[in-house]
Design an enzyme around this catalytic site. Structure first.
Site, short mmCIF file in Angstrom:
data_model
loop_
_atom_site.label_atom_id
_atom_site.label_comp_id
_atom_site.label_asym_id
_atom_site.label_seq_id
_atom_site.Cartn_x
_atom_site.Cartn_y
_atom_site.Cartn_z
N HIS A 53 0.85 -1.19 0.00
CA HIS A 53 0.00 0.00 0.00
C HIS A 53 0.88 1.24 0.00
O HIS A 53 2.09 1.16 0.15
CB HIS A 53 -0.96 0.00 1.20
CG HIS A 53 -0.32 0.33 2.51
ND1 HIS A 53 -0.94 1.09 3.47
CD2 HIS A 53 0.88 0.01 3.03
CE1 HIS A 53 -0.16 1.21 4.53
NE2 HIS A 53 0.95 0.56 4.29
N CYS A 90 5.70 6.80 4.26
CA CYS A 90 4.60 5.88 3.94
C CYS A 90 3.79 6.31 2.72
O CYS A 90 2.91 5.59 2.28
CB CYS A 90 3.68 5.69 5.14
SG CYS A 90 4.48 4.79 6.47
N HIS A 110 5.00 0.51 -0.46
CA HIS A 110 5.75 -0.40 0.41
C HIS A 110 4.80 -1.51 0.87
O HIS A 110 3.60 -1.46 0.62
CB HIS A 110 6.35 0.35 1.61
CG HIS A 110 5.32 0.95 2.52
ND1 HIS A 110 4.60 2.09 2.19
CD2 HIS A 110 4.88 0.56 3.74
CE1 HIS A 110 3.77 2.38 3.18
NE2 HIS A 110 3.91 1.47 4.14
N HIS A 121 3.77 -4.75 3.93
CA HIS A 121 3.80 -5.23 5.31
C HIS A 121 3.34 -6.68 5.35
O HIS A 121 2.58 -7.13 4.49
CB HIS A 121 2.82 -4.44 6.20
CG HIS A 121 3.13 -3.00 6.32
ND1 HIS A 121 4.12 -2.51 7.14
CD2 HIS A 121 2.56 -1.91 5.74
CE1 HIS A 121 4.15 -1.19 7.06
NE2 HIS A 121 3.21 -0.80 6.21
N HIS A 136 -1.54 -10.56 -0.60
CA HIS A 136 -0.77 -10.35 -1.82
C HIS A 136 -1.51 -9.42 -2.79
O HIS A 136 -1.60 -9.68 -3.99
CB HIS A 136 -0.42 -11.69 -2.48
CG HIS A 136 0.65 -12.41 -1.74
ND1 HIS A 136 0.38 -13.17 -0.62
CD2 HIS A 136 1.99 -12.45 -1.92
CE1 HIS A 136 1.51 -13.66 -0.16
NE2 HIS A 136 2.50 -13.23 -0.92
N GLU A 166 0.22 -3.59 11.89
CA GLU A 166 0.90 -3.21 10.65
C GLU A 166 2.36 -3.63 10.73
O GLU A 166 2.97 -3.99 9.72
CB GLU A 166 0.77 -1.71 10.43
CG GLU A 166 1.27 -1.28 9.08
CD GLU A 166 0.96 0.17 8.80
OE1 GLU A 166 -0.08 0.44 8.17
OE2 GLU A 166 1.75 1.03 9.23
#
Length: 117
Positions: free
Chosen positions: A13, A22, A26, A28, A66, A107
């Site tokens: 995201h 952010c 990137h 997580h 994914h 997160e």
């Protein structure tokens, strides 16, 4: 009485309306805990963990794992992700003896949001 089940999913995201690192694309490995509040039924269960797992996987994990979360949630902060998950699960995880009580979305290993509708 409360029962909980945990899930993991990997997703990418970026925070479009945010100015900082952010805002760049990137990913997580998210951790999700879904908690129900209820009273055990005649079988001695609030809800069979197998049914809870299937519901969460079908309605949430299969859509976010994914994926590029921005395609599903406009500004996918941890707060907005937890709110979206609640909306997806609130009705399906309501039964005669139980209700959705809490969603926790990690997160990172030490940063998380707790949402209670």
């Amino acid at each position: 009485m409360l029962i909980s089940k945990e899930f993991k999913f990997d997703a990418a995201h970026n925070l479009v309306n945010y100015h900082g690192k952010c805002e760049r694309l990137h990913g997580h490995t998210y951790r999700l805990r879904v908690t129900l509040e209820g009273t055990p039924d005649k079988d001695g269960m609030i809800l069979d963990f197998t049914e809870l797992k299937k519901t969460v996987n079908d309605l949430v994990v299969s859509k976010l794992d994914h994926s590029y979360i921005n395609d599903t949630i406009a500004q996918p902060s941890a707060e907005n992700i937890s709110s979206w998950i609640w909306k997806m699960l609130e009705v399906p995880l309501s039964g005669p003896n139980y209700r959705l009580y809490e969603i926790i979305v990690w997160e990172t290993e030490d940063s998380f949001v707790t949402y209670r509708g």
